[in-house]
Write an enzyme that holds these catalytic residues in place. Structure first.
Site, PDB file in Angstrom:
ATOM      1  N   SER A 114       0.877  -1.176   0.000  1.00 46.36           N
ATOM      2  CA  SER A 114       0.000   0.000   0.000  1.00 46.36           C
ATOM      3  C   SER A 114       0.910   1.220   0.000  1.00 46.36           C
ATOM      4  CB  SER A 114      -0.886   0.006   1.249  1.00 46.36           C
ATOM      5  OG  SER A 114      -1.629  -1.180   1.330  1.00 46.36           O
ATOM      6  N   LYS A 161      -6.627   2.346  -2.831  1.00 46.44           N
ATOM      7  CA  LYS A 161      -6.371   1.521  -1.627  1.00 46.44           C
ATOM      8  C   LYS A 161      -6.397   2.385  -0.360  1.00 46.44           C
ATOM      9  CE  LYS A 161      -4.843  -1.430   1.354  1.00 46.44           C
ATOM     10  NZ  LYS A 161      -5.746  -2.408   1.968  1.00 46.44           N
ATOM     11  N   LYS A 187      -0.514   4.857   8.415  1.00 45.68           N
ATOM     12  CA  LYS A 187       0.110   5.290   7.154  1.00 45.68           C
ATOM     13  C   LYS A 187      -0.938   5.455   6.060  1.00 45.68           C
ATOM     14  CE  LYS A 187       1.147   2.042   4.496  1.00 45.68           C
ATOM     15  NZ  LYS A 187       1.602   0.833   3.790  1.00 45.68           N
TER      16      LYS A 187
HETATM   17  P1  NAD Z   1       4.896  -6.671   7.405  1.00 47.75           P
HETATM   18  O1  NAD Z   1       5.521  -5.596   8.205  1.00 47.75           O
HETATM   19  O2  NAD Z   1       4.364  -7.880   8.093  1.00 47.75           O
HETATM   20  O3  NAD Z   1       5.928  -7.181   6.277  1.00 47.75           O
HETATM   21  C1  NAD Z   1       6.792  -6.335   5.579  1.00 47.75           C
HETATM   22  C2  NAD Z   1       8.044  -7.136   5.294  1.00 47.75           C
HETATM   23  O4  NAD Z   1       8.939  -6.303   4.550  1.00 47.75           O
HETATM   24  C3  NAD Z   1       8.784  -7.564   6.564  1.00 47.75           C
HETATM   25  O5  NAD Z   1       9.035  -8.957   6.541  1.00 47.75           O
HETATM   26  C4  NAD Z   1      10.064  -6.752   6.537  1.00 47.75           C
HETATM   27  O6  NAD Z   1      11.188  -7.431   7.105  1.00 47.75           O
HETATM   28  C5  NAD Z   1      10.248  -6.554   5.035  1.00 47.75           C
HETATM   29  N1  NAD Z   1      11.103  -5.398   4.736  1.00 47.75           N
HETATM   30  C6  NAD Z   1      11.138  -4.183   5.333  1.00 47.75           C
HETATM   31  N2  NAD Z   1      12.083  -3.408   4.764  1.00 47.75           N
HETATM   32  C7  NAD Z   1      12.655  -4.154   3.782  1.00 47.75           C
HETATM   33  C8  NAD Z   1      13.690  -3.923   2.847  1.00 47.75           C
HETATM   34  N3  NAD Z   1      14.354  -2.745   2.791  1.00 47.75           N
HETATM   35  N4  NAD Z   1      14.032  -4.919   1.982  1.00 47.75           N
HETATM   36  C9  NAD Z   1      13.381  -6.127   2.015  1.00 47.75           C
HETATM   37  N5  NAD Z   1      12.405  -6.397   2.897  1.00 47.75           N
HETATM   38  C10 NAD Z   1      12.031  -5.422   3.762  1.00 47.75           C
HETATM   39  O7  NAD Z   1       3.745  -5.964   6.539  1.00 47.75           O
HETATM   40  P2  NAD Z   1       2.491  -6.663   5.850  1.00 47.75           P
HETATM   41  O8  NAD Z   1       1.371  -6.703   6.831  1.00 47.75           O
HETATM   42  O9  NAD Z   1       2.921  -7.879   5.157  1.00 47.75           O
HETATM   43  O10 NAD Z   1       2.116  -5.528   4.776  1.00 47.75           O
HETATM   44  C11 NAD Z   1       2.886  -5.335   3.600  1.00 47.75           C
HETATM   45  C12 NAD Z   1       2.183  -4.248   2.787  1.00 47.75           C
HETATM   46  O11 NAD Z   1       0.852  -4.671   2.472  1.00 47.75           O
HETATM   47  C13 NAD Z   1       2.049  -2.916   3.516  1.00 47.75           C
HETATM   48  O12 NAD Z   1       2.192  -1.858   2.604  1.00 47.75           O
HETATM   49  C14 NAD Z   1       0.641  -2.968   4.081  1.00 47.75           C
HETATM   50  O13 NAD Z   1       0.117  -1.666   4.286  1.00 47.75           O
HETATM   51  C15 NAD Z   1      -0.091  -3.728   3.002  1.00 47.75           C
HETATM   52  N6  NAD Z   1      -1.258  -4.514   3.418  1.00 47.75           N
HETATM   53  C16 NAD Z   1      -1.256  -5.258   4.565  1.00 47.75           C
HETATM   54  C17 NAD Z   1      -2.391  -6.005   4.907  1.00 47.75           C
HETATM   55  C18 NAD Z   1      -2.440  -6.874   6.143  1.00 47.75           C
HETATM   56  O14 NAD Z   1      -3.540  -7.354   6.495  1.00 47.75           O
HETATM   57  N7  NAD Z   1      -1.339  -7.137   6.836  1.00 47.75           N
HETATM   58  C19 NAD Z   1      -3.527  -5.985   4.090  1.00 47.75           C
HETATM   59  C20 NAD Z   1      -3.476  -5.225   2.906  1.00 47.75           C
HETATM   60  C21 NAD Z   1      -2.350  -4.489   2.592  1.00 47.75           C
END
Ligand code: NAD
Length: 301
Positions: free
Chosen positions: A96, A171, A240
């Site tokens: 997102s 989104k 965010k």
């Molecule tokens: P999360 O924090 O669980 O996962 C993010 C991952 O990215 C982590 O494993 C982290 O180690 C990795 N990361 C961070 N910096 C990095 C880098 N420089 N290089 C490589 N990896 C890196 O987040 P999430 O819940 O999986 O969400 C991911 C995205 O999806 C976000 O933008 C969030 O807003 C969106 N989203 C989440 C959900 C949900 O239900 N969790 C639903 C829809 C959308």
């Protein structure tokens, strides 16, 4: 998209893990990468695929899927720290993100012969596991066409929103509506509880009535009344998304007073509760303000 194309999946977090898992199970070739190399290595070991640093994985990929926390991180991985990407590669940016940042990243990549679409998702961890996400797509029609077979493995709804960045705008607006609905529902439960109504009974009534929303159906009993607060979507990530939506309001000169109040509340919750919280813990701030708890056996907060 042919199953023989090499995919680099960057970001194996709460969402990336089940999404990458599905792509592998459905026959795609994947290399996974995460800032936590231990997490990426564990995924690779459990699923019989390869993990690598982004620096090693990106130059070999025909398709790059990013599922990262913010646009700033996406830009760092793809543009600032990145080695040569394969000309003709397609980036499917599923985090997102911030629409203007997404457009800027796409421009930088285009200059290097790489295409990008934004394809953020809604539905959370459960629907990521079952391949029933709602996916929004922004980008050139031919790029979205190319990504669609892969997206169909992850989502049951795929809607084209327009040019690059438009899906990220959509989104953020979706999550603004979700965040307002969450707080409205929690405040109603708190008022009712102080009046003497039972929170679980109120959720049942809302779900049978016009007050029903996604939070009353899928979050209140599951994560708030149960005090588990483990939906798998971070409070910082929701804050965010609301900020992105409010920036869009400002950029389009749209008065949005209810949304502004909502941003204040979610930002306050993030500040008061600290990092690493589930977004359903927003209810804790509302409980503090109301001086009463919604927990199944709760009394005064
Ligand atoms: P999360 O924090 O669980 O996962 C993010 C991952 O990215 C982590 O494993 C982290 O180690 C990795 N990361 C961070 N910096 C990095 C880098 N420089 N290089 C490589 N990896 C890196 O987040 P999430 O819940 O999986 O969400 C991911 C995205 O999806 C976000 O933008 C969030 O807003 C969106 N989203 C989440 C959900 C949900 O239900 N969790 C639903 C829809 C959308």
């Amino acid at each position: 998209m042919a199953a023989t194309e090499a995919i680099a999946f960057i970001g194996i977090g709460n969402m990336g893990w089940p999404m990458a898992e599905r792509l592998l199970r459905l026959g795609h070739l994947l290399v996974v990468s995460d800032a936590s190399q231990e997490r990426a290595a564990r995924f690779a070991q459990e699923h019989g695929c390869r993990s690598a640093t982004a620096g090693d994985a990106l130059p070999l990929a025909d398709v790059i899927v990013t599922m990262l926390p913010t646009s700033a991180v996406v830009e760092e991985v793809l543009c600032r720290r990145s080695p040569a990407l394969r000309p003709g590669a397609l980036v499917i940016e599923m985090s997102s993100g911030v629409p203007a940042s997404t457009r800027a990243i796409a421009e930088q990549l285009t200059a290097r012969g790489v295409r990008l679409i934004d394809a953020p998702v809604s539905g959370g961890v459960k629907r990521a596991m079952t391949g029933e996400l709602a996916i929004m797509c922004g980008g050139a029609p031919e790029d979205v066409d190319r990504a669609t077979p892969l997206l169909r493995l992850l989502g049951s709804s795929i809607v084209r929103t327009g040019a690059v960045g438009s899906a990220h705008a959509m989104k953020a607006l979706n999550n603004l509506v979700s965040a307002v609905g969450f707080v409205a529902g929690i405040e109603a439960l708190l008022i009712g509880r102080k009046f003497g109504l039972d929170p679980a009974l109120m959720v049942d009534v809302l779900n049978a009535s016009s007050g029903m929303n996604n939070s009353t159906q899928k979050k209140f009993k599951q994560f708030v009344l149960s005090s588990t607060f483990d939906s798998g979507f971070g409070l910082d990530l929701m804050a965010k998304d609301i900020s992105i939506a409010l920036d869009l309001a400002q950029g389009t000169k749209t008065a949005a007073p209810l949304s502004a109040a909502c941003r204040e509340l979610w930002s306050a919750a993030a500040a008061v509760l600290g990092p690493g919280r589930d977004h359903t813990e927003m209810a804790r701030l509302s409980e503090m303000l109301a001086g009463v708890s919604l927990a199944a056996k709760g009394g005064t907060a």
